[in-house]
Design a protein around this motif. Structure first.
Motif, PDB file in Angstrom:
ATOM      1  N   ILE A   2       0.858  -1.180   0.000  1.00 12.62           N
ATOM      2  CA  ILE A   2       0.000   0.000   0.000  1.00 12.62           C
ATOM      3  C   ILE A   2       0.896   1.231   0.000  1.00 12.62           C
ATOM      4  N   VAL A   3       0.613   2.159  -0.894  1.00 15.16           N
ATOM      5  CA  VAL A   3       1.388   3.394  -0.971  1.00 15.16           C
ATOM      6  C   VAL A   3       0.467   4.557  -0.647  1.00 15.16           C
ATOM      7  N   GLY A   4       0.923   5.463   0.208  1.00 13.95           N
ATOM      8  CA  GLY A   4       0.100   6.616   0.594  1.00 13.95           C
ATOM      9  C   GLY A   4      -0.201   6.550   2.078  1.00 13.95           C
ATOM     10  N   ASN A   5      -0.545   7.689   2.653  1.00 12.54           N
ATOM     11  CA  ASN A   5      -0.716   7.769   4.107  1.00 12.54           C
ATOM     12  C   ASN A   5      -1.966   8.576   4.456  1.00 12.54           C
ATOM     13  N   GLY A   6      -2.927   8.597   3.532  1.00  8.90           N
ATOM     14  CA  GLY A   6      -4.125   9.401   3.744  1.00  8.90           C
ATOM     15  C   GLY A   6      -5.306   8.543   4.168  1.00  8.90           C
ATOM     16  N   GLY A   7      -6.519   9.043   3.887  1.00  2.04           N
ATOM     17  CA  GLY A   7      -7.743   8.391   4.331  1.00  2.04           C
ATOM     18  C   GLY A   7      -7.880   6.970   3.810  1.00  2.04           C
ATOM     19  N   ILE A   8      -7.632   6.770   2.527  1.00  2.92           N
ATOM     20  CA  ILE A   8      -7.859   5.443   1.945  1.00  2.92           C
ATOM     21  C   ILE A   8      -6.836   4.433   2.478  1.00  2.92           C
ATOM     22  N   ALA A   9      -5.576   4.832   2.534  1.00  2.07           N
ATOM     23  CA  ALA A   9      -4.549   3.918   3.043  1.00  2.07           C
ATOM     24  C   ALA A   9      -4.860   3.521   4.484  1.00  2.07           C
ATOM     25  N   MET A  10      -5.242   4.493   5.308  1.00  7.57           N
ATOM     26  CA  MET A  10      -5.538   4.205   6.717  1.00  7.57           C
ATOM     27  C   MET A  10      -6.713   3.237   6.841  1.00  7.57           C
ATOM     28  N   GLU A  11      -7.749   3.472   6.043  1.00  2.00           N
ATOM     29  CA  GLU A  11      -8.920   2.600   6.120  1.00  2.00           C
ATOM     30  C   GLU A  11      -8.571   1.183   5.662  1.00  2.00           C
ATOM     31  N   LEU A  12      -7.803   1.091   4.599  1.00  2.00           N
ATOM     32  CA  LEU A  12      -7.430  -0.234   4.094  1.00  2.00           C
ATOM     33  C   LEU A  12      -6.597  -1.001   5.109  1.00  2.00           C
ATOM     34  N   ILE A  13      -5.629  -0.323   5.681  1.00  4.86           N
ATOM     35  CA  ILE A  13      -4.775  -0.976   6.674  1.00  4.86           C
ATOM     36  C   ILE A  13      -5.633  -1.525   7.808  1.00  4.86           C
ATOM     37  N   HIS A  14      -6.635  -0.778   8.160  1.00  2.64           N
ATOM     38  CA  HIS A  14      -7.518  -1.195   9.249  1.00  2.64           C
ATOM     39  C   HIS A  14      -8.355  -2.402   8.861  1.00  2.64           C
ATOM     40  N   GLU A  15      -8.748  -2.471   7.597  1.00  2.00           N
ATOM     41  CA  GLU A  15      -9.677  -3.514   7.152  1.00  2.00           C
ATOM     42  C   GLU A  15      -8.999  -4.829   6.785  1.00  2.00           C
ATOM     43  N   ILE A  16      -7.801  -4.762   6.264  1.00  4.32           N
ATOM     44  CA  ILE A  16      -7.150  -5.977   5.747  1.00  4.32           C
ATOM     45  C   ILE A  16      -6.773  -6.923   6.887  1.00  4.32           C
ATOM     46  N   LYS A  17      -7.145  -8.177   6.705  1.00  4.13           N
ATOM     47  CA  LYS A  17      -6.838  -9.198   7.720  1.00  4.13           C
ATOM     48  C   LYS A  17      -6.085 -10.358   7.061  1.00  4.13           C
ATOM     49  N   SER A  18      -5.338 -11.064   7.865  1.00  5.31           N
ATOM     50  CA  SER A  18      -4.633 -12.276   7.421  1.00  5.31           C
ATOM     51  C   SER A  18      -3.872 -12.076   6.116  1.00  5.31           C
ATOM     52  N   CYS A  19      -3.163 -11.024   6.070  1.00  6.60           N
ATOM     53  CA  CYS A  19      -2.424 -10.728   4.853  1.00  6.60           C
ATOM     54  C   CYS A  19      -1.198  -9.913   5.247  1.00  6.60           C
ATOM     55  N   GLN A  20      -0.084 -10.264   4.688  1.00  8.43           N
ATOM     56  CA  GLN A  20       1.105  -9.489   5.012  1.00  8.43           C
ATOM     57  C   GLN A  20       1.154  -8.249   4.127  1.00  8.43           C
ATOM     58  N   VAL A  21       1.256  -7.107   4.770  1.00  5.54           N
ATOM     59  CA  VAL A  21       1.170  -5.844   4.035  1.00  5.54           C
ATOM     60  C   VAL A  21       2.455  -5.051   4.230  1.00  5.54           C
ATOM     61  N   VAL A  22       2.953  -4.519   3.131  1.00  4.08           N
ATOM     62  CA  VAL A  22       4.039  -3.541   3.231  1.00  4.08           C
ATOM     63  C   VAL A  22       3.399  -2.186   2.954  1.00  4.08           C
ATOM     64  N   TRP A  23       3.630  -1.247   3.841  1.00  6.37           N
ATOM     65  CA  TRP A  23       2.986   0.060   3.748  1.00  6.37           C
ATOM     66  C   TRP A  23       4.081   1.110   3.553  1.00  6.37           C
ATOM     67  N   ALA A  24       4.117   1.704   2.377  1.00  5.38           N
ATOM     68  CA  ALA A  24       5.154   2.702   2.068  1.00  5.38           C
ATOM     69  C   ALA A  24       4.570   4.097   2.213  1.00  5.38           C
ATOM     70  N   ILE A  25       5.137   4.866   3.134  1.00  4.91           N
ATOM     71  CA  ILE A  25       4.638   6.226   3.335  1.00  4.91           C
ATOM     72  C   ILE A  25       5.783   7.225   3.231  1.00  4.91           C
ATOM     73  N   LYS A  26       5.438   8.419   2.757  1.00  2.00           N
ATOM     74  CA  LYS A  26       6.469   9.443   2.554  1.00  2.00           C
ATOM     75  C   LYS A  26       6.860  10.119   3.864  1.00  2.00           C
ATOM     76  N   ASP A  27       6.035   9.920   4.888  1.00  2.00           N
ATOM     77  CA  ASP A  27       6.174  10.722   6.104  1.00  2.00           C
ATOM     78  C   ASP A  27       6.899   9.952   7.208  1.00  2.00           C
ATOM     79  N   THR A  28       7.025  10.630   8.370  1.00  2.00           N
ATOM     80  CA  THR A  28       7.729   9.995   9.483  1.00  2.00           C
ATOM     81  C   THR A  28       6.783   9.252  10.423  1.00  2.00           C
ATOM     82  N   HIS A  29       5.476   9.463  10.279  1.00  2.00           N
ATOM     83  CA  HIS A  29       4.536   8.677  11.090  1.00  2.00           C
ATOM     84  C   HIS A  29       3.237   8.445  10.331  1.00  2.00           C
ATOM     85  N   ILE A  30       2.498   7.420  10.745  1.00  2.00           N
ATOM     86  CA  ILE A  30       1.267   7.084  10.030  1.00  2.00           C
ATOM     87  C   ILE A  30       0.171   8.096  10.371  1.00  2.00           C
ATOM     88  N   GLY A  31      -0.704   8.317   9.402  1.00  2.00           N
ATOM     89  CA  GLY A  31      -1.877   9.174   9.628  1.00  2.00           C
ATOM     90  C   GLY A  31      -1.542  10.633   9.830  1.00  2.00           C
TER      91      GLY A  31
END
Ligand SMILES: NC(=O)C1=CN([C@@H]2O[C@H](COP(=O)(O)OP(=O)(O)OC[C@H]3O[C@@H](n4cnc5c(N)ncnc54)[C@H](O)[C@@H]3O)[C@@H](O)[C@H]2O)C=CC1
Length: 332
Positions: A2-31
């Motif tokens: 998942i690339v991005g750190n906005g509304g959609i990325a946050m919601e997806l991270i919250h929803e995805i289960k049983s899956c290994q996710v790499v989350w690439a964000i431009k910032d120093t912290h999530i959200g």
């Protein structure tokens, strides 16, 4: 991935289960669009780090809204390269609130057995995608190379890196006093009229700083709690307000009685690690102005009311956040 750190990325991270996710964000912290480092760390450590299932509280109302909207979600595969050709991209409305309720984001991987750190989510901070390779010879469907030099194999890439509003082609000329300039045109925050006659504006397309407005209108006091975030909840409020402005204009009345949005700081916070709750409140001269609530705090309604009715809370001090005191009952 998942690339991005906005509304959609946050919601997806919250929803995805049983899956290994790499989350690439431009910032120093999530959200970072919504809160600062401290609640961000809390959220990550208590809800995402160990893949905790925190999704058992689906709101029935949310589901209802979801059933009423059309499925605007477009899923593109790597063969559909037309999506990169801007002239071929059709312009659509957004996918709507609670769009994720239509899908089950459940993988079939026991990620905890794969990732040695027992973390379902690997966050790569301060980076973005450098290249994507989906050659047939790849071990994975897609190989992603990040700007920080790391490469990951994955099955699917979600690019949630923001949207552009569709107003760029209109040439508005700034004219009005007390106006908000956005994308080169001007919107009057009181009337929501743009500098083109009879064109009004609301939602993501304009950035109304109601809390900063320096006008002499008596309604100004109601603006002080406005803090614009590009969310559905706010788009609805703005839509309702602009509708009233249009109605008022059409009957040529003053707008004084329009139902305007009601909403040196002190702040206090409490964290309750045992029940995974984080509460931070913002007080101004003893009155509640805002709050960040993470977890099932059951405080949202009480705090919303305290923001709206502006009761002086100075005498309660720290007790306001004492988890042993049921403030919901107290202010009922
Ligand atoms: N509940 C709600 O009301 C929701 C509203 N939305 C709204 O829908 C719209 C679209 O959502 P998002 O795509 O999440 O946009 P967004 O504007 O919320 O976030 C975009 C993110 O992508 C990052 N970004 C931009 N370019 C990048 C790049 N090249 N590489 C890596 N990261 C990059 C930005 O730093 C930002 O964190 C937004 O206006 C959002 O606020 C989204 C989800 C929920």
């Amino acid at each position: 991935m998942i690339v991005g750190n906005g509304g959609i990325a946050m919601e997806l991270i919250h929803e995805i289960k049983s899956c290994q996710v790499v989350w690439a964000i431009k910032d120093t912290h999530i959200g970072n669009a919504f809160f600062d480092q401290e609640p961000s760390s809390f959220l990550y450590n208590h809800y995402y780090k160990n893949g905790e299932d925190n999704n058992n509280n689906e709101d029935e109302d949310d589901k209802k809204i979801d059933n009423e909207i059309d499925n605007n979600l477009k899923i593109y595969d790597s063969n559909n390269l037309d999506i990169y050709d801007k002239s071929k991209v059709s312009r659509n409305s957004s996918i709507g609130p609670q769009w994720y309720n239509k899908y089950k984001f459940i993988g079939n991987v026991d990620a905890s057995k794969i990732n040695q750190k027992n973390e379902n989510i690997t966050i790569e901070y301060g980076t973005t995608i450098k290249s994507i390779d989906s050659d047939d010879g790849c071990e994975w469907n897609i190989m992603v190379e990040l700007e920080n030099g790391k490469s990951y194999g994955c099955d699917f890439v979600v690019s949630a890196t923001g949207v552009l509003t569709n107003a760029m082609e209109i040439d508005f000329t700034p004219q009005m006093p007390d106006a908000t300039i956005q994308n080169g045109y001007t919107v009057n925050g009181e009337t929501m009229q743009t500098t083109i006659p009879n064109i009004f504006s609301a939602g993501d397309v304009c950035n109304i700083q109601w809390n900063h407005q320096t006008n002499n209108n008596n309604n100004n006091q109601y603006h002080q709690n406005w803090f614009q975030m590009k969310l559905w909840s706010q788009a609805r409020i703005m839509g309702r307000y602009v509708a009233q402005c249009i109605a008022k204009k059409s009957v040529e009345k003053e707008i004084d009685d329009i139902d305007i949005i009601s909403t040196s700081f002190e702040f206090e916070f409490r964290t309750d690690y045992s029940s995974s709750q984080y509460v931070r409140i913002y007080l101004y001269k003893g009155r509640l102005r805002g709050a960040i609530l993470i977890g099932e705090t059951d405080l949202e309604e009480t705090f919303e009311n305290l923001i709206l009715n502006q009761i002086d809370l100075s005498r309660y001090g720290q007790e306001l956040l004492n988890p042993n005191i049921d403030i919901e009952d107290y202010f009922d």
